[in-house]
Design a protein around this motif. Structure first.
Motif, mmCIF file in Angstrom:
data_model
loop_
_atom_site.group_PDB
_atom_site.id
_atom_site.type_symbol
_atom_site.label_atom_id
_atom_site.label_comp_id
_atom_site.label_asym_id
_atom_site.label_seq_id
_atom_site.Cartn_x
_atom_site.Cartn_y
_atom_site.Cartn_z
ATOM 1 N N ALA A 194 1.021 -0.700 -0.742
ATOM 2 C CA ALA A 194 -0.266 -0.411 -0.343
ATOM 3 C C ALA A 194 -1.186 -1.625 -1.081
ATOM 4 C CB ALA A 194 -0.727 0.889 -0.864
ATOM 5 N N MET A 195 -0.676 -2.049 -2.230
ATOM 6 C CA MET A 195 -1.490 -3.038 -2.829
ATOM 7 C C MET A 195 -1.521 -4.394 -2.241
ATOM 8 S SD MET A 195 -0.088 -1.827 -6.697
ATOM 9 C CE MET A 195 -1.497 -2.225 -7.487
ATOM 10 N N SER A 196 -2.498 -5.350 -2.786
ATOM 11 C CA SER A 196 -2.546 -6.658 -2.046
ATOM 12 C C SER A 196 -1.572 -7.522 -2.620
ATOM 13 C CB SER A 196 -3.953 -7.359 -2.287
ATOM 14 O OG SER A 196 -4.118 -7.685 -3.543
ATOM 15 N N LEU A 234 -1.724 -10.567 -4.312
ATOM 16 C CA LEU A 234 -2.410 -10.901 -5.640
ATOM 17 C C LEU A 234 -1.977 -9.893 -6.633
ATOM 18 C CD1 LEU A 234 -3.453 -13.001 -7.412
ATOM 19 C CD2 LEU A 234 -5.718 -12.055 -6.742
ATOM 20 N N GLU A 235 -2.315 -8.602 -6.351
ATOM 21 C CA GLU A 235 -2.070 -7.595 -7.068
ATOM 22 C C GLU A 235 -0.739 -7.259 -7.609
ATOM 23 O OE1 GLU A 235 -5.294 -3.956 -6.695
ATOM 24 O OE2 GLU A 235 -4.197 -4.311 -4.787
ATOM 25 N N PHE A 248 5.051 -3.574 -3.843
ATOM 26 C CA PHE A 248 3.941 -2.436 -4.044
ATOM 27 C C PHE A 248 2.994 -2.345 -2.747
ATOM 28 C CE2 PHE A 248 4.408 -3.658 -8.796
ATOM 29 C CZ PHE A 248 5.383 -2.699 -8.902
ATOM 30 N N SER A 276 2.450 -4.716 2.067
ATOM 31 C CA SER A 276 3.385 -4.249 3.448
ATOM 32 C C SER A 276 3.024 -4.807 4.695
ATOM 33 C CB SER A 276 3.240 -2.738 3.312
ATOM 34 O OG SER A 276 1.731 -2.233 3.747
ATOM 35 N N SER A 277 1.901 -5.756 4.944
ATOM 36 C CA SER A 277 1.596 -6.229 6.238
ATOM 37 C C SER A 277 2.108 -7.421 6.538
ATOM 38 C CB SER A 277 0.024 -6.135 6.324
ATOM 39 O OG SER A 277 -0.566 -7.026 5.456
ATOM 40 N N ASP A 292 -4.839 -12.057 -0.258
ATOM 41 C CA ASP A 292 -5.746 -10.716 -0.348
ATOM 42 C C ASP A 292 -5.143 -9.768 0.840
ATOM 43 O OD1 ASP A 292 -7.023 -11.543 -2.446
ATOM 44 O OD2 ASP A 292 -8.662 -12.792 -1.080
ATOM 45 N N TRP A 293 -3.982 -10.169 1.387
ATOM 46 C CA TRP A 293 -3.311 -9.126 2.315
ATOM 47 C C TRP A 293 -2.484 -8.117 1.737
ATOM 48 C CZ3 TRP A 293 -0.969 -11.167 7.404
ATOM 49 C CH2 TRP A 293 -1.833 -11.995 8.102
ATOM 50 N N GLN A 294 -2.532 -7.002 2.484
ATOM 51 C CA GLN A 294 -1.852 -5.891 1.907
ATOM 52 C C GLN A 294 -0.398 -6.257 1.868
ATOM 53 O OE1 GLN A 294 -2.811 -2.289 3.728
ATOM 54 N NE2 GLN A 294 -0.719 -1.243 3.291
#
Lengths: 292, 453
Positions: free
Chosen positions: A107-109, A111-112, A105, A168-169, A164-166
């Motif tokens: 755009a989500m972090s 952890l998310e 996912f 996709s990054s 806590d990074w996005q």
């Protein structure tokens, strides 16, 4: 091969006569094999051999044309995967998977991503989110537990710092490991990995081996693996199934498979020059033996 | 910009010197001029039929008149504008090479933390401010209605990623539910409001069941069709909806039973007599203002909360990757249905507010353009951004009111503004996303977007 001294590994997944046709194309043709509990089973084969199709049948993305897929769930008994709706296979039967082209996912972090993987457990704890909406403590506790599990897996795949990074990054290798962590957060009994080492460098690939062995030994689950990277396949898998043109051409322990003439032929081609195109040769062979 | 660039670079140097041993020294103005000329040509082609001719009511029917000077103005201004744009481009290139969260957006994100409460305080105080006359309040009510609709649609489009082009259908269902319930069963506003929301949500589910298997463009087309269907039904089901004439005489809102009137109808108390203040027609407007403010804030609160709950996270997961969601055991159909139904419910609330405010509803009010405006608010604001919806609603709804004196050119200015926003911030005014849960502390939490690969 060293795992499971405590109890004999039993068949976790039994695939019987699995056939998948797309119109006139037979992608998977009458394949049977078993994957044992607490063992790493690898499916290998040249490109287009039908490996991913087998996975898609197992995880409910395709309905097999013919065949039976039985999962011996440790606590809930046998389950027929081919009769279950797609999303229920991870939900009820505990089969988790990753994808050849990573599907996070984005755009989500980080952890998310791992919290979404625990959706069903959290839904139960929050009474379909209604309890959570009203601020019940039961949901807050469940969410804390979910974060704890996520933290455990982040630590295990070495992404705790980047929680806590996005998603996709992340660099490519991290994304691969995150996808495995996300699959593990569903608390599966069988983990299906579609080319987990693709695009990894040798060091990352060695790290993957350690991770997979630890998942097998610490979490006592079965792993089913599609892989091209022979260093991964030969080092960690206890059982190998070789597919070619949708059929199983060999099966066994790594050493046996490595020296199997049929496997060598499939990977390196015939010694002498072939006069017939491979499809025709295949058909002839098929007729000759009367179908497998 | 990107369409024009290849023209400029790929255009061969004018054939002056045949041997290109030394690359011909091109005049630096040549490419921009050429680009501007092409743009002016396009402008000419568009302007001649659209601006050049005008039909005027003459003595014997319509007379065709030409307005070549207007065409000339349009072409020249396009030429100059394009030329300036082309000349300024090298200067502007550097700051544009950035990721979605630009420094401006990041500054705004930090500002949003204290901006939100201030905006709410301001909204609460607005009716008490000296300059707040009837007109200002009416416009504010309109803007707030669209903010609420935008927030509702944000659940469907921004969070769950389902492109819904027929959102106004649920707005209509809410408005008509309120109108019919109030007229036929004499129910009060506070009774009708939840019922209207429930009806709209039910419609959302009914529509959702068959269409949510579709994805992306296909879903958009079906929802577009559904929006029109509802409007056509409202026009043609004459017995129930009174057809194109609409429902009139819908009860105006009362202050929890106290009507806003000079003299009580049945001899009871009125709002002004109960509180012992002089009657003013502004009271009702102020009440309506606070009503929609509370409804809108409720929508926002709900969305902010549900984002942190399993359902909300599953919506966002679904937006990001439906196949991955299925592989994690999330039921895609149910999850989408809840998004659809909840989005529809808020449209239903807004619809019943609309009905009580107008006292009259007709199918006219629920045309496709309404859906388009609400969607534009969500998209221009930045998908999924709650603050973005507010900014976009103020710009898109309040903006045209501000430039009312432009008359016919209002929509032109509106269109131009939208184009500008899309050029300046292609992902919406405030396109950033805060994680719903963090491991680390907020400030040190690091880069979302800069550290790629």
């Amino acid at each position: 091969m060293t795992s499971g001294q405590t109890r004999q590994p039993a068949a976790l997944l039994t695939v019987e006569h699995l056939t998948m046709r797309f119109g006139g194309l037979v992608a998977v043709d009458d394949i049977s094999f078993t994957a044992d509990d607490r063992r790493i089973t690898a499916i290998i084969g040249p490109n287009g051999a039908g490996k991913t199709t087998v996975f898609n049948c197992l995880t409910g993305f395709y309905k097999p044309t013919v065949g039976r897929l039985t999962l011996q769930h440790p606590s809930q008994g046998p389950m027929l995967l081919e009769q279950m709706e797609g999303f229920r296979i991870p939900q009820r039967a505990g089969v988790a998977r990753t994808f050849q082209n990573i599907r996070l996912f984005g755009a989500m972090s980080v952890l998310e991503n791992l919290i979404v993987a625990q959706h069903n457990r959290l839904m139960r704890a929050s009474w379909l989110s209604i309890g959570g909406l009203l601020g019940f403590s039961r949901y807050r506790r469940a969410e804390r537990e979910a974060v704890d599990l996520a933290r455990y897996w982040l630590d295990k795949v070495g992404l705790l710092e980047r929680a806590d990074w996005q998603a996709s990054s992340l660099p490519y290798g991290d994304q691969r490991r995150l996808e495995i962590a996300r699959a593990m957060c569903t608390r599966p009994v069988l983990l299906c990995l579609d080319e987990p080492a693709a695009g990894l460098n040798p060091r990352e690939s060695a790290g993957l081996n350690t991770l997979l062995l630890s998942i097998r030994d610490d979490h006592q689950i079965g792993i089913l693996l599609i892989e091209h990277d022979m260093s991964v396949v030969m080092q960690i898998s206890e059982h190998i199934v070789v597919l070619d043109y949708g059929r199983k051409i060999a099966e066994g322990v790594p050493a046996a498979v490595r020296s199997d003439p049929a496997v060598i032929k499939a990977y390196l081609g015939e010694e002498e020059g072939e006069e017939l195109p491979p499809e025709v040769a295949q058909d002839l062979a098929h007729d000759g033996t009367g179908g497998r | 910009m990107s369409t024009a660039a290849p023209i400029a670079t790929a255009a061969p140097a004018p054939a002056k010197a045949p041997p290109p041993a030394v690359p011909p020294a091109r005049h630096p103005l040549l490419a921009p001029l050429r680009e501007a000329a092409v743009a002016a040509l396009v402008a000419l082609a568009v302007a001649v039929p659209l601006v050049g001719f005008e039909t005027v009511q003459g003595a014997s029917g319509l007379v065709l008149r030409t307005r070549w000077s207007w065409v000339a103005i349009a072409v020249v201004s396009v030429f100059i504008g394009r030329l300036l744009l082309a000349l300024l481009r090298p200067v502007r290139r550097q700051p544009r090479a950035r990721k979605d969260a630009g420094p401006a957006a990041r500054a705004f994100r930090d500002a949003a933390r204290w901006l939100g409460p201030i905006a709410i305080l301001l909204a609460l105080a607005l009716p008490l401010l000296p300059f707040a006359d009837r007109y200002i309040l009416d416009v504010s009510i309109l803007v707030l209605t669209y903010i609420m609709l935008g927030w509702g649609l944000n659940i469907v489009v921004g969070l769950a990623g389902l492109l819904d082009l027929g959102y106004v259908a649920f707005y209509a269902v809410g408005a008509y539910s309120y109108g019919l319930l109030a007229l036929n069963f004499d129910l009060s506003f506070w009774m009708c409001l939840p019922l209207a929301g429930m009806f709209a949500a039910t419609f959302g589910m009914l529509l959702g069941f068959p269409v949510l298997r579709l994805r992306g463009d296909y879903l958009a087309i079906v929802t577009l069709g559904f929006g029109e269907m509802i409007r056509v039904i409202l026009i043609n089901w004459y017995k129930l909806t009174n057809g194109p004439n609409g429902l009139s005489g819908i009860p105006r809102p009362s202050f929890f039973g106290l009507p806003f009137a000079t003299t009580p109808a049945g001899g009871g108390e009125t709002f002004s007599s109960f509180f012992g203040i002089a009657y003013s027609p502004l009271h009702r407007v102020i009440f309506l203002y606070y009503l929609i403010l509370v409804l809108a804030l409720l929508t926002n609160l709900f969305t902010l909360r549900i984002r942190k709950l399993p359902v909300g996270r599953a919506w966002e997961g679904l937006r990001e990757d439906e196949i991955a969601c299925r592989s994690l055991g999330i039921n895609p159909t149910n999850t989408k249905l809840t998004a659809f139904a909840i989005g529809a419910m808020f449209a239903g609330f807004a619809g019943s507010f609309f009905a009580t405010r107008q006292g009259f509803v007709s199918p006219e009010s629920f045309s496709f353009i309404e859906s388009a405006i609400i969607l534009a608010i969500v998209v221009l604001g930045g998908m999924g951004s709650q603050v973005g919806v507010v900014v976009a609603a103020i710009v898109l709804i309040g903006g045209p009111e501000l430039v009312r004196q432009l008359e016919d050119f209002r929509m032109l200015a509106f269109g131009g503004l939208m184009v500008l926003i899309m050029i300046w911030r292609p992902r919406g005014l405030l396109a950033f996303r805060d994680p719903t849960i963090r491991l680390g502390p907020r400030r040190t939490a690091a880069p979302t977007g800069e550290h790629r690969g």
